[in-house]
Design an enzyme around this catalytic site. Structure first.
Site, PDB file in Angstrom:
ATOM      1  N   ASN A  38      82.639  45.266  58.809  1.00  6.31           N
ATOM      2  CA  ASN A  38      82.813  46.692  59.035  1.00  6.31           C
ATOM      3  C   ASN A  38      82.993  47.015  60.522  1.00  6.31           C
ATOM      4  OD1 ASN A  38      82.882  49.441  58.616  1.00  6.31           O
ATOM      5  ND2 ASN A  38      80.696  49.653  58.198  1.00  6.31           N
ATOM      6  N   HIS A 123      71.035  54.467  46.987  1.00  6.50           N
ATOM      7  CA  HIS A 123      70.798  55.259  48.192  1.00  6.50           C
ATOM      8  C   HIS A 123      70.695  56.730  47.813  1.00  6.50           C
ATOM      9  CE1 HIS A 123      72.535  52.269  51.380  1.00  6.50           C
ATOM     10  NE2 HIS A 123      71.772  51.662  50.481  1.00  6.50           N
ATOM     11  N   ARG A 148      66.344  53.940  47.722  1.00 10.73           N
ATOM     12  CA  ARG A 148      66.187  54.029  49.173  1.00 10.73           C
ATOM     13  C   ARG A 148      66.333  55.484  49.567  1.00 10.73           C
ATOM     14  NH1 ARG A 148      70.211  52.143  54.025  1.00 10.73           N
ATOM     15  NH2 ARG A 148      70.858  54.311  53.767  1.00 10.73           N
ATOM     16  N   TYR A 160      71.144  58.682  60.840  1.00 13.20           N
ATOM     17  CA  TYR A 160      71.688  57.526  60.120  1.00 13.20           C
ATOM     18  C   TYR A 160      71.321  57.620  58.637  1.00 13.20           C
ATOM     19  CZ  TYR A 160      72.047  53.090  57.880  1.00 13.20           C
ATOM     20  OH  TYR A 160      72.351  52.122  56.957  1.00 13.20           O
ATOM     21  N   ASP A 212      64.986  52.757  55.222  1.00 16.57           N
ATOM     22  CA  ASP A 212      65.683  51.982  56.253  1.00 16.57           C
ATOM     23  C   ASP A 212      65.470  52.630  57.618  1.00 16.57           C
ATOM     24  OD1 ASP A 212      67.364  50.427  57.757  1.00 16.57           O
ATOM     25  OD2 ASP A 212      69.209  51.024  56.731  1.00 16.57           O
ATOM     26  N   HIS A 214      66.703  51.122  60.430  1.00 12.77           N
ATOM     27  CA  HIS A 214      67.967  50.778  61.088  1.00 12.77           C
ATOM     28  C   HIS A 214      67.777  50.371  62.551  1.00 12.77           C
ATOM     29  CE1 HIS A 214      72.486  51.007  61.341  1.00 12.77           C
ATOM     30  NE2 HIS A 214      72.277  50.519  60.133  1.00 12.77           N
ATOM     31  N   GLU A 238      62.666  48.710  55.974  1.00 12.82           N
ATOM     32  CA  GLU A 238      63.809  47.864  56.330  1.00 12.82           C
ATOM     33  C   GLU A 238      64.171  47.970  57.803  1.00 12.82           C
ATOM     34  OE1 GLU A 238      68.591  47.954  55.347  1.00 12.82           O
ATOM     35  OE2 GLU A 238      67.169  48.692  53.843  1.00 12.82           O
ATOM     36  N   GLU A 264      70.274  41.962  57.505  1.00  9.57           N
ATOM     37  CA  GLU A 264      71.653  42.256  57.140  1.00  9.57           C
ATOM     38  C   GLU A 264      72.635  41.904  58.246  1.00  9.57           C
ATOM     39  OE1 GLU A 264      72.626  46.889  57.873  1.00  9.57           O
ATOM     40  OE2 GLU A 264      71.045  46.525  56.416  1.00  9.57           O
ATOM     41  N   ARG A 285      67.343  39.796  54.006  1.00 12.00           N
ATOM     42  CA  ARG A 285      68.436  40.645  53.547  1.00 12.00           C
ATOM     43  C   ARG A 285      69.817  40.105  53.924  1.00 12.00           C
ATOM     44  NH1 ARG A 285      69.474  45.363  54.657  1.00 12.00           N
ATOM     45  NH2 ARG A 285      70.092  45.768  52.504  1.00 12.00           N
ATOM     46  N   HIS A 314      71.841  42.494  51.450  1.00 10.22           N
ATOM     47  CA  HIS A 314      72.661  43.616  51.887  1.00 10.22           C
ATOM     48  C   HIS A 314      73.821  43.798  50.908  1.00 10.22           C
ATOM     49  CE1 HIS A 314      74.203  46.401  54.795  1.00 10.22           C
ATOM     50  NE2 HIS A 314      75.198  45.636  55.237  1.00 10.22           N
ATOM     51  N   ASP A 318      80.762  49.040  52.317  1.00  8.59           N
ATOM     52  CA  ASP A 318      81.781  48.509  53.220  1.00  8.59           C
ATOM     53  C   ASP A 318      82.022  47.022  53.001  1.00  8.59           C
ATOM     54  OD1 ASP A 318      79.883  47.029  55.097  1.00  8.59           O
ATOM     55  OD2 ASP A 318      79.180  49.063  55.390  1.00  8.59           O
ATOM     56  N   GLU A 341      70.755  45.461  47.017  1.00  4.24           N
ATOM     57  CA  GLU A 341      71.290  46.758  47.389  1.00  4.24           C
ATOM     58  C   GLU A 341      72.574  47.021  46.612  1.00  4.24           C
ATOM     59  OE1 GLU A 341      72.338  49.260  51.454  1.00  4.24           O
ATOM     60  OE2 GLU A 341      72.425  47.075  51.491  1.00  4.24           O
ATOM     61  N   TRP A 404      72.126  51.267  67.312  1.00  2.00           N
ATOM     62  CA  TRP A 404      72.607  52.025  66.184  1.00  2.00           C
ATOM     63  C   TRP A 404      72.352  51.238  64.887  1.00  2.00           C
ATOM     64  CZ3 TRP A 404      76.083  51.667  62.063  1.00  2.00           C
ATOM     65  CH2 TRP A 404      76.246  52.852  61.337  1.00  2.00           C
TER      66      TRP A 404
END
Length: 404
Positions: A38, A123, A148, A160, A212, A214, A238, A264, A285, A314, A318, A341, A404
């Site tokens: 991605n 999600h 999630r 996010y 998550d 992130h 996560e 991930e 993951r 994961h 994407d 997921e 990010w």
């Protein structure tokens, strides 16, 4: 002897950008692999087209392990997301071919089913807590047993995991430069326990609840959040800290019993060796597409099994349906499976990818078609040209760049 006669890359964007590898044998058997990274799709497409595909022609497609080692060790410059995603595409395509030649689904080649289905989590998101609760309810009504939960952080323009009000994707922007999001940890640490507590208050403990982070927190911040979330009995927290620092998870472990999941962005067994062998995480993951394919993912999961760490691959939108199918075959076969997921894929993805997996009562099954159970319509793929997109950049309120 059967040999590989062609290896070709297909780049298409039916809702998202996907990079697909097609391998054809001298017997006319076709195998499909996902090579999507991605935000860096064309880097993998070029790596495959210029450096890998020419090496495959003439090779025996059944020598999967030898091909994996040839591409990994033979290149000298090892690992990294571009290289490992390219290797994964080749590996998955070869497993697809082997299953089709044998007339068996891939999971039977991996030792057969160790369970009847693969537990998946969805999600659920919301611009605020009431909207999130409505979205959780919608997914529970669809039969999901694990959710999630993400909600917008009060005071931040974007958060996010939460789509914009117009329903567009929250990740990539169709622009020359990436979007820049602002982040402030303090309101997040206040709002996350309240948000997840509201989910528990409405839905009780009859569903699995995941969240998550992130990679946004320091180890001590993550320890504090994990402690605050303990009454809500999360399935996992996560990616609490940047994943490069494996030792950071020791600090988190010292402060909370909330289960931890990470991986991930990992590309090899070396990225998670310490986390697994020191039992610093509960779920690994890594994904089939970004960690070297079925062959290497099984090595990671086998190591995890020795130390009581379960799988939680994961599975974002994407990555293409080819990736999800491959993951499901592995999930069904490994003894230490935890959860998978499942974001699904935006239309018109189904015009390009014909899938054989099915969802019922919170579980996915890859199906029993020979190989992976996914086929690609190349004519349809040609109708959806590549759409350049950028992943966001995250900044703190003082303007400095944050994870990010």
């Amino acid at each position: 002897m059967t040999t590989i006669t062609e290896a070709r890359v297909i780049v298409t964007a039916p809702g998202r950008n996907y990079v697909t590898l097609k391998i054809t044998t001298s017997d006319g058997v076709v195998g499909w692999g996902d090579a999507t990274l991605n935000g860096r799709e064309l880097a993998v497409a070029a790596y495959l087209t210029e450096h890998v595909c020419p090496l495959l022609v003439g090779r025996d497609p059944a020598r999967i392990e030898d091909t994996w080692q040839f591409l990994y060790k033979g290149a000298y410059w090892r690992r990294g997301p571009v290289t490992m995603t390219a290797i994964a595409a080749v590996d998955v395509a070869l497993w697809d071919i082997l299953g089709k030649v044998a007339g068996l689904p891939v999971y039977k080649l991996l030792g057969g089913a160790a369970r009847d289905g693969v537990l998946v989590y969805c999600h659920a998101t919301g611009e605020d807590v009431p909207a999130l609760l409505d979205d959780v309810a919608r997914h529970v009504d669809q039969g999901y047993l694990a959710v999630r939960a993400q909600a917008a952080v009060p005071g931040l323009a974007k958060t996010y995991g939460v789509p914009t009000p117009d329903g567009k994707l929250y990740e990539p922007a169709s622009s020359a430069l990436p979007e820049e999001h602002l982040w402030d940890t303090a309101p997040y640490l206040r709002s996350a326990p309240e948000m997840l507590g509201a989910v528990r208050e409405r839905f009780g403990f009859g569903i699995h609840l995941l969240h998550d982070v992130h990679h946004r927190l320091t180890p001590i911040e993550a320890g504090r959040l994990g402690r605050d979330l303990e009454p809500h009995r999360l399935f996992w927290m996560e990616d609490p800290t940047p994943a490069e620092d494996q030792a950071a998870f020791r600090v988190i472990r010292q402060h909370t019993t909330t289960p931890l999941a990470v991986g991930e962005v990992f590309n090899s067994i070396w990225d998670c060796q310490q986390l697994i062998t020191e039992r610093l995480i509960d779920y690994i993951r890594t994904s089939v597409t970004h960690a070297g394919g079925i062959t290497h993912l099984r090595r990671i999961f086998a190591l995890a099994d020795l130390y009581g760490v379960r799988t939680g691959s994961h599975g974002p939108g994407d990555l293409s349906p080819v990736s999800l199918a491959a993951a499901l075959h592995v999930d069904l076969s490994v003894p230490n499976f935890g959860i998978q997921e499942f974001m699904g894929h935006r239309e018109p993805a189904s015009e390009v990818f014909r899938t054989g997996y099915t969802f019922e009562n919170g579980y996915l099954h890859p199906g029993d078609e020979p190989g992976l159970g996914v086929e690609v319509d190349e004519e349809a793929a040609a109708r959806f040209p590549y759409d350049p997109r950028q992943l966001p950049v995250n900044r703190r309120l003082d303007g400095s760049v944050h994870d990010w």
